[in-house]
Design an enzyme around this catalytic site. Sequence first.
Site, PDB file in Angstrom:
ATOM      1  N   GLY A  45       0.933  -1.169   0.194  1.00  0.00           N
ATOM      2  CA  GLY A  45       0.068   0.013  -0.103  1.00  0.00           C
ATOM      3  C   GLY A  45       1.058   1.172  -0.070  1.00  0.00           C
ATOM      4  N   GLN A  50       2.998   9.585   1.181  1.00  0.00           N
ATOM      5  CA  GLN A  50       4.432   9.147   1.526  1.00  0.00           C
ATOM      6  C   GLN A  50       5.230   9.475   0.252  1.00  0.00           C
ATOM      7  OE1 GLN A  50       2.505   5.250   2.252  1.00  0.00           O
ATOM      8  NE2 GLN A  50       4.515   5.015   3.310  1.00  0.00           N
ATOM      9  N   CYS A  92       5.513   0.012   7.287  1.00  0.00           N
ATOM     10  CA  CYS A  92       5.180   1.116   6.703  1.00  0.00           C
ATOM     11  C   CYS A  92       6.337   1.617   5.830  1.00  0.00           C
ATOM     12  CB  CYS A  92       4.735   2.341   7.615  1.00  0.00           C
ATOM     13  SG  CYS A  92       4.332   3.846   6.702  1.00  0.00           S
ATOM     14  N   HIS A 134      -4.909   1.273   7.170  1.00  0.00           N
ATOM     15  CA  HIS A 134      -3.397   1.973   7.322  1.00  0.00           C
ATOM     16  C   HIS A 134      -3.344   2.940   6.420  1.00  0.00           C
ATOM     17  CE1 HIS A 134       1.079   1.731   7.908  1.00  0.00           C
ATOM     18  NE2 HIS A 134       0.993   2.331   6.991  1.00  0.00           N
ATOM     19  N   GLU A 135      -3.753   2.774   5.137  1.00  0.00           N
ATOM     20  CA  GLU A 135      -3.716   3.869   3.953  1.00  0.00           C
ATOM     21  C   GLU A 135      -4.621   5.138   4.157  1.00  0.00           C
ATOM     22  OE1 GLU A 135      -0.989   3.815   2.441  1.00  0.00           O
ATOM     23  OE2 GLU A 135      -0.625   1.615   2.851  1.00  0.00           O
TER      24      GLU A 135
END
Length: 169
Positions: A45, A50, A92, A134-135
């Site tokens: 992901g 990011q 991550c 999470h994303e």
Amino acid sequence: MILKIVKYPDPVLAQRGAEVTEFNAELRQFVADMFETMYAEQGVGLAAQQVGVAKRICVIDLSFGKKPEDKFVLINPEIIESEGRIYEEEGCLSFPEIRERIVRAARVRVRAQNEKGEWREIDGEELLSRCMQHEIDHLDGIQFIFRVSALKRSLMLRRIRKLQAEGEW
Ligand code: NI
């Protein structure tokens, strides 16, 4: 084009992403670049923050590019249903080498647009559920180290400082 991954503590990771309103060629290129970057980094992901862009865009592919049906683009996503609880280890790309167990809903239903602006609903269980949560957290400016206890977070931050001191961050 492979984009540069932004690491903690870059402030863009703490920014809430802006809603996407234009579904044009530039957006489609950005989404393609995000997939290319995620595959190059062997992630499952990746959120726009990011790669330094505070917009509500993330990509997910649990098959590392092997199964087209596992490839998801979530634009302006929202979790509309969630149930159950799981507690599994997450990593991550913005926190290389750091892994920690995080509490998440076991199942979620997410409503999101794709790169053409079409809305759809995606049901996720287990890894897909965790990955979407999470994303979507990234799109809200929430990094996974803020989903653990203060004690665990201080241990994670100590390890990050050690990696930084060794020039490995
Ligand atoms: Ni992440």
